[in-house]
Write a protein that holds these residues in place. Structure first.
Motif, PDB file in Angstrom:
ATOM      1  N   GLN A 242       0.854  -1.184   0.000  1.00  0.00           N
ATOM      2  CA  GLN A 242       0.000   0.000   0.000  1.00  0.00           C
ATOM      3  C   GLN A 242       0.895   1.241   0.000  1.00  0.00           C
ATOM      4  N   PHE A 243       0.785   2.040  -1.058  1.00  0.00           N
ATOM      5  CA  PHE A 243       1.656   3.191  -1.256  1.00  0.00           C
ATOM      6  C   PHE A 243       0.872   4.489  -1.044  1.00  0.00           C
ATOM      7  N   PHE A 244       1.448   5.392  -0.277  1.00  0.00           N
ATOM      8  CA  PHE A 244       0.813   6.675   0.002  1.00  0.00           C
ATOM      9  C   PHE A 244       1.804   7.794  -0.319  1.00  0.00           C
ATOM     10  N   ASP A 245       1.367   8.699  -1.168  1.00  0.00           N
ATOM     11  CA  ASP A 245       2.190   9.856  -1.538  1.00  0.00           C
ATOM     12  C   ASP A 245       1.617  11.066  -0.808  1.00  0.00           C
ATOM     13  N   LEU A 246       2.321  11.521   0.224  1.00  0.00           N
ATOM     14  CA  LEU A 246       1.830  12.599   1.070  1.00  0.00           C
ATOM     15  C   LEU A 246       2.489  13.921   0.684  1.00  0.00           C
ATOM     16  N   GLY A 247       1.666  14.922   0.467  1.00  0.00           N
ATOM     17  CA  GLY A 247       2.153  16.255   0.175  1.00  0.00           C
ATOM     18  C   GLY A 247       1.826  17.212   1.296  1.00  0.00           C
ATOM     19  N   PRO A 248       2.150  18.494   1.138  1.00  0.00           N
ATOM     20  CA  PRO A 248       1.891  19.486   2.191  1.00  0.00           C
ATOM     21  C   PRO A 248       0.422  19.483   2.628  1.00  0.00           C
ATOM     22  N   GLY A 249       0.210  19.358   3.937  1.00  0.00           N
ATOM     23  CA  GLY A 249      -1.137  19.356   4.481  1.00  0.00           C
ATOM     24  C   GLY A 249      -1.763  17.983   4.599  1.00  0.00           C
ATOM     25  N   ASP A 250      -1.144  16.942   3.989  1.00  0.00           N
ATOM     26  CA  ASP A 250      -1.692  15.587   4.057  1.00  0.00           C
ATOM     27  C   ASP A 250      -1.326  14.914   5.379  1.00  0.00           C
ATOM     28  N   SER A 251      -2.227  14.024   5.848  1.00  0.00           N
ATOM     29  CA  SER A 251      -2.005  13.286   7.089  1.00  0.00           C
ATOM     30  C   SER A 251      -2.225  11.801   6.851  1.00  0.00           C
ATOM     31  N   LEU A 252      -1.596  10.980   7.671  1.00  0.00           N
ATOM     32  CA  LEU A 252      -1.758   9.532   7.593  1.00  0.00           C
ATOM     33  C   LEU A 252      -1.778   8.973   9.010  1.00  0.00           C
ATOM     34  N   TYR A 253      -2.727   8.073   9.280  1.00  0.00           N
ATOM     35  CA  TYR A 253      -2.852   7.447  10.594  1.00  0.00           C
ATOM     36  C   TYR A 253      -2.889   5.934  10.379  1.00  0.00           C
ATOM     37  N   PHE A 254      -2.051   5.188  11.120  1.00  0.00           N
ATOM     38  CA  PHE A 254      -2.015   3.738  10.915  1.00  0.00           C
ATOM     39  C   PHE A 254      -1.523   3.036  12.168  1.00  0.00           C
ATOM     40  N   GLU A 255      -1.808   1.739  12.247  1.00  0.00           N
ATOM     41  CA  GLU A 255      -1.333   0.924  13.348  1.00  0.00           C
ATOM     42  C   GLU A 255       0.147   0.617  13.148  1.00  0.00           C
ATOM     43  N   SER A 256       0.936   0.798  14.198  1.00  0.00           N
ATOM     44  CA  SER A 256       2.385   0.657  14.087  1.00  0.00           C
ATOM     45  C   SER A 256       2.825  -0.776  13.833  1.00  0.00           C
ATOM     46  N   ARG A 257       1.939  -1.763  14.114  1.00  0.00           N
ATOM     47  CA  ARG A 257       2.289  -3.154  13.859  1.00  0.00           C
ATOM     48  C   ARG A 257       2.318  -3.471  12.375  1.00  0.00           C
ATOM     49  N   ARG A 258       1.776  -2.574  11.578  1.00  0.00           N
ATOM     50  CA  ARG A 258       1.879  -2.760  10.132  1.00  0.00           C
ATOM     51  C   ARG A 258       3.296  -2.383   9.695  1.00  0.00           C
ATOM     52  N   ALA A 259       3.897  -3.231   8.891  1.00  0.00           N
ATOM     53  CA  ALA A 259       5.248  -2.927   8.402  1.00  0.00           C
ATOM     54  C   ALA A 259       5.209  -1.621   7.622  1.00  0.00           C
ATOM     55  N   HIS A 260       6.073  -0.671   8.003  1.00  0.00           N
ATOM     56  CA  HIS A 260       6.053   0.625   7.321  1.00  0.00           C
ATOM     57  C   HIS A 260       7.466   1.084   6.973  1.00  0.00           C
ATOM     58  N   SER A 261       7.570   1.649   5.807  1.00  0.00           N
ATOM     59  CA  SER A 261       8.829   2.245   5.343  1.00  0.00           C
ATOM     60  C   SER A 261       8.494   3.580   4.696  1.00  0.00           C
ATOM     61  N   TRP A 262       9.519   4.402   4.478  1.00  0.00           N
ATOM     62  CA  TRP A 262       9.262   5.736   3.948  1.00  0.00           C
ATOM     63  C   TRP A 262      10.495   6.298   3.255  1.00  0.00           C
ATOM     64  N   ARG A 263      10.267   7.304   2.422  1.00  0.00           N
ATOM     65  CA  ARG A 263      11.378   8.024   1.790  1.00  0.00           C
ATOM     66  C   ARG A 263      10.912   9.404   1.351  1.00  0.00           C
ATOM     67  N   ASN A 264      11.848  10.321   1.328  1.00  0.00           N
ATOM     68  CA  ASN A 264      11.586  11.681   0.869  1.00  0.00           C
ATOM     69  C   ASN A 264      11.630  11.705  -0.658  1.00  0.00           C
TER      70      ASN A 264
END
Length: 266
Positions: A227-249
């Motif tokens: 599941q891919f989320f592209d967050l821009g200025p003003g965007d928010s994301l809420y999720f359970e921490s037990r879900r494997a998560h990674s990120w990059r700028n």
């Protein structure tokens, strides 16, 4: 090597100058008495300061008959300034946790999937690993990244003024973490400043829930590897921490975001 470069000694040279065998130096390293630098190929390199420490270890062992634990205590008492050198405190905490478990650099590195030289460098400099690796080490030692990285001040402020944030040691290149709230709270409240291309370098998970809000730039977050989320200025994301998560700028410039974990399990 230029005339301004510090002198470095190989293990055989350092052993000779310290009056012990090379195998003794390797044993002292396993016992956590001295962690030398390593080259890119993994060869040990000892500095002039390391030689002073080696000679002191040798004297404490031969003249006073101290065991490894007592020698460590004696060395720490002789070097109180090191214990208050904040940029390197994280590395010393990791080394202390490893000693407490009686594990070698090779054992811990093998368990979490990094080289002994990488772990050695982290323990000496508090730098040079990915965000995922730092999380994996915290989990391995039964603690959190926040506890490893932060110090609780004697007086905990209720108000943190803009620009007055304390900053974690910059363990991961391009990732700056600033504390928006101090003390033992029910939430970890952080301001992340990510340089172009900064990334977690892999997915991680832990207990709790997370909220992130992008102030500027663009952040890509991947949950559960699909599941891919592209967050821009003003965007928010809420999720359970037990879900494997990674990120990059994904932004050409800095990406700045507000990141909250609750309870403080990161």
């Amino acid at each position: 090597m230029s005339n301004n470069d510090p002198v470095r000694y190989r293990v055989t040279e350092a052993a000779r100058l310290a009056g012990v065998s090379a195998s003794t130096l390797r044993l002292w390293e396993q016992q956590g008495l001295l962690v030398p630098e390593r080259t890119g190929t993994g060869q040990r390199q000892y500095s002039a300061d390391d030689l002073v420490r080696l000679k002191k270890i040798s004297w404490l062992r031969s003249e006073r008959g101290l065991n490894a634990a007592a020698i460590r205590d004696a060395l720490e008492q002789d070097e109180p300034s090191l214990e208050t050198d904040a940029p390197f405190e994280l590395g010393r905490r990791l080394r202390s946790l490893r000693h407490g478990l009686g594990r070698t650099l090779e054992q811990v590195g093998g368990d979490i999937g990094i080289t002994a030289s990488t772990l050695s460098s982290l323990e000496r400099t508090s730098q040079g690993v990915s965000f995922k690796t730092l999380h994996d080490l915290a989990e391995y030692y039964g603690t959190t990244v926040s506890r490893l990285s932060g110090e609780v001040p004697e007086t905990v402020p209720t108000l943190v003024k803009s620009g007055g944030w304390r900053t974690w040691p910059q363990t991961t290149p391009g990732v700056t973490v600033q504390l928006l709230a101090e003390g033992g709270r029910m939430m970890d409240c952080h301001r992340f400043v990510l340089a172009p291309g900064a990334t977690s370098e892999g997915a991680y998970r832990h207990d709790g829930e997370e909220f992130m809000h992008v102030i500027s730039g663009h952040l890509e977050v991947v949950l559960d590897a699909d599941q891919f989320f592209d967050l821009g200025p003003g965007d928010s994301l809420y999720f359970e921490s037990r879900r494997a998560h990674s990120w990059r700028n994904r932004h050409e410039g800095e990406t700045i975001l507000l990141w909250i974990n609750t309870p403080p399990t990161f």
